[in-house]
Every structure is written in structure tokens, then in C-alpha cells.
Design a protein around this motif. Sequence first.
Motif, PDB file in Angstrom:
ATOM      1  N   TYR A   1       0.832  -1.203   0.000  1.00 11.68           N
ATOM      2  CA  TYR A   1       0.000   0.000   0.000  1.00 11.68           C
ATOM      3  C   TYR A   1       0.869   1.256   0.000  1.00 11.68           C
ATOM      4  O   TYR A   1       0.602   2.205  -0.735  1.00 11.68           O
ATOM      5  N   GLN A   2       1.931   1.243   0.799  1.00  8.49           N
ATOM      6  CA  GLN A   2       2.830   2.395   0.867  1.00  8.49           C
ATOM      7  C   GLN A   2       3.503   2.650  -0.478  1.00  8.49           C
ATOM      8  O   GLN A   2       3.600   3.795  -0.927  1.00  8.49           O
ATOM      9  N   VAL A   3       3.956   1.586  -1.142  1.00  9.71           N
ATOM     10  CA  VAL A   3       4.618   1.728  -2.443  1.00  9.71           C
ATOM     11  C   VAL A   3       3.621   2.252  -3.479  1.00  9.71           C
ATOM     12  O   VAL A   3       3.933   3.164  -4.249  1.00  9.71           O
ATOM     13  N   GLU A   4       2.414   1.681  -3.502  1.00  7.37           N
ATOM     14  CA  GLU A   4       1.393   2.128  -4.461  1.00  7.37           C
ATOM     15  C   GLU A   4       1.018   3.588  -4.214  1.00  7.37           C
ATOM     16  O   GLU A   4       0.841   4.352  -5.163  1.00  7.37           O
ATOM     17  N   THR A   5       0.902   3.973  -2.946  1.00  2.03           N
ATOM     18  CA  THR A   5       0.575   5.359  -2.610  1.00  2.03           C
ATOM     19  C   THR A   5       1.672   6.305  -3.086  1.00  2.03           C
ATOM     20  O   THR A   5       1.393   7.358  -3.661  1.00  2.03           O
ATOM     21  N   GLU A   6       2.921   5.913  -2.879  1.00  2.12           N
ATOM     22  CA  GLU A   6       4.053   6.735  -3.309  1.00  2.12           C
ATOM     23  C   GLU A   6       4.090   6.869  -4.835  1.00  2.12           C
ATOM     24  O   GLU A   6       4.325   7.948  -5.371  1.00  2.12           O
ATOM     25  N   ILE A   7       3.841   5.762  -5.531  1.00  7.54           N
ATOM     26  CA  ILE A   7       3.826   5.793  -7.002  1.00  7.54           C
ATOM     27  C   ILE A   7       2.724   6.725  -7.492  1.00  7.54           C
ATOM     28  O   ILE A   7       2.951   7.558  -8.384  1.00  7.54           O
ATOM     29  N   ASN A   8       1.527   6.601  -6.928  1.00  8.94           N
ATOM     30  CA  ASN A   8       0.417   7.474  -7.340  1.00  8.94           C
ATOM     31  C   ASN A   8       0.711   8.932  -7.038  1.00  8.94           C
ATOM     32  O   ASN A   8       0.393   9.813  -7.837  1.00  8.94           O
ATOM     33  N   TYR A   9       1.314   9.190  -5.900  1.00 10.87           N
ATOM     34  CA  TYR A   9       1.667  10.553  -5.524  1.00 10.87           C
ATOM     35  C   TYR A   9       2.621  11.155  -6.556  1.00 10.87           C
ATOM     36  O   TYR A   9       2.423  12.261  -7.046  1.00 10.87           O
ATOM     37  N   ARG A  10       3.657  10.396  -6.882  1.00 15.65           N
ATOM     38  CA  ARG A  10       4.651  10.894  -7.849  1.00 15.65           C
ATOM     39  C   ARG A  10       4.042  11.084  -9.232  1.00 15.65           C
ATOM     40  O   ARG A  10       4.351  12.058  -9.916  1.00 15.65           O
ATOM     41  N   LYS A  11       3.168  10.156  -9.638  1.00 21.01           N
ATOM     42  CA  LYS A  11       2.494  10.320 -10.934  1.00 21.01           C
ATOM     43  C   LYS A  11       1.674  11.605 -10.954  1.00 21.01           C
ATOM     44  O   LYS A  11       1.679  12.345 -11.933  1.00 21.01           O
ATOM     45  N   ASN A  12       0.954  11.859  -9.862  1.00 20.00           N
ATOM     46  CA  ASN A  12       0.115  13.050  -9.796  1.00 20.00           C
ATOM     47  C   ASN A  12       0.931  14.329  -9.894  1.00 20.00           C
ATOM     48  O   ASN A  12       0.572  15.241 -10.638  1.00 20.00           O
ATOM     49  N   ILE A  13       2.026  14.416  -9.153  1.00 26.45           N
ATOM     50  CA  ILE A  13       2.807  15.653  -9.195  1.00 26.45           C
ATOM     51  C   ILE A  13       3.532  15.789 -10.528  1.00 26.45           C
ATOM     52  O   ILE A  13       3.593  16.870 -11.107  1.00 26.45           O
ATOM     53  N   LEU A  14       4.058  14.670 -11.060  1.00 25.26           N
ATOM     54  CA  LEU A  14       4.776  14.745 -12.333  1.00 25.26           C
ATOM     55  C   LEU A  14       3.838  15.054 -13.499  1.00 25.26           C
ATOM     56  O   LEU A  14       4.235  15.731 -14.452  1.00 25.26           O
ATOM     57  N   THR A  15       2.595  14.607 -13.433  1.00 20.60           N
ATOM     58  CA  THR A  15       1.615  14.947 -14.470  1.00 20.60           C
ATOM     59  C   THR A  15       1.407  16.456 -14.507  1.00 20.60           C
ATOM     60  O   THR A  15       1.343  17.057 -15.582  1.00 20.60           O
ATOM     61  N   ARG A  16       1.327  17.058 -13.349  1.00 24.77           N
ATOM     62  CA  ARG A  16       1.152  18.512 -13.284  1.00 24.77           C
ATOM     63  C   ARG A  16       2.412  19.246 -13.749  1.00 24.77           C
ATOM     64  O   ARG A  16       2.321  20.266 -14.439  1.00 24.77           O
ATOM     65  N   VAL A  17       3.582  18.725 -13.383  1.00 23.88           N
ATOM     66  CA  VAL A  17       4.836  19.341 -13.835  1.00 23.88           C
ATOM     67  C   VAL A  17       4.919  19.308 -15.356  1.00 23.88           C
ATOM     68  O   VAL A  17       5.237  20.315 -15.993  1.00 23.88           O
ATOM     69  N   VAL A  18       4.617  18.157 -15.943  1.00 17.81           N
ATOM     70  CA  VAL A  18       4.674  18.033 -17.403  1.00 17.81           C
ATOM     71  C   VAL A  18       3.687  19.001 -18.053  1.00 17.81           C
ATOM     72  O   VAL A  18       4.008  19.655 -19.049  1.00 17.81           O
ATOM     73  N   GLY A  19       2.480  19.123 -17.489  1.00 18.93           N
ATOM     74  CA  GLY A  19       1.487  20.053 -18.041  1.00 18.93           C
ATOM     75  C   GLY A  19       1.976  21.484 -18.048  1.00 18.93           C
ATOM     76  O   GLY A  19       1.837  22.208 -19.041  1.00 18.93           O
TER      77      GLY A  19
END
Length: 194
Positions: A80-98
Amino acid sequence: MVKKINRTFLIYSESKGSIFCAPCYLFSGTTSFATVCFSDWKKGEEKIKRHENSQHHKLCVMNMKERKEVLNRVDQKLKYQVETEINYRKNILTRVVGVVKSLSSRGMPLRVDDDHFGSVHNGNFMMSFELIAQFDPFVAQHIEKFGNKGKGSTSYLSFNIYEQFISVMADNIIQQMAKEIRKLNIFHQYRFYS
């Protein structure tokens, strides 16, 4: 011809040179598959089948499944911790790329000398994130937590990360342009005669 059968309950021990049954081992099985490991390879297939179909093995497998359903996986919290971290990073990186795509496609500079959140002179990239943070609690929390931490902190908001994204985007554009030029077939081979 050798027939391959997938038996996920069997585990091979390199140190002992034998196999054991994981569910029976974990749930106090009484056969050699659970107590001392199995290494009698004469009629091994027959003995493995007999063990697999035994009532005691089936009971241990059911105990293991029941334990898994009730208590989840042993590593459920870590998963759960790993999945949460992956989702967190995807969310912030999606915004950075935008933000990087929007600013760079318009030819706007992303940074200036002052690269601190909260400064009125911090450049278009940080200004864009500050604007998004007014409407996006996720970004606001991320900036609050990681915004001005400095070197050694992974914030995904530093000039290093968006320069890498610009480089990747530029490479993709060049590859796409090359592909389109090849598809048009506008370059012909010319023969030169002397």
C-alpha cells in the motif's frame, strides 16, 4: 517430451537441495513436504501428486487463503505504501509536465535567478504552480511540504526536473519530425555523373 506443471505451492531450497510445500510448512503440516523437505526423487511426480491431492495439504492451502483474506498479504502495508508513493509521484509529475508543456510551447522562460516559492520574482514555472495551488489542494500541500527545501530533497519542482522534461520533449519532437519527413519521402537519391 517433458511436461511442465506450475505448482506455486512448492518452494525449492538451494541449501538443502530439496523442495517443500509452503502452505504445509507455514501451517504445521506433518508430511515430509512440510517437516524435513522432500528430496526423494524416485517416483517424485507421483509423490508430489499424492501430496497435492491429500486432505491435509488442501486444509493447509485453505488456511493460507483464509489468512490472506482476513489479514491480507503479509506485506500489505508495504504494498500500500509503495502504491501510494507511485500514485503521488504520478500526480505531481503529471502537473509538472502540463506546466512545462504549456510554458515551453509558448516560448516562455521557465526560470529566473530567484527560484523560491512565495517570491514575486520566481519565474513562470513557479508562478504557474503557485497559481495552480490556489485551486488544487494536492499541489498546495506538495508546495508546502517540499517547495523550498533546497538541494537533496526530491520535490519535482526544481529546474533540474523541468530541464529534463524539456530535453525529453525535444527528443520526442525531433523523432516525430524525422518520422513524418521519412513518411513524406521527399528526399530522393540523386545520382551524380562525372
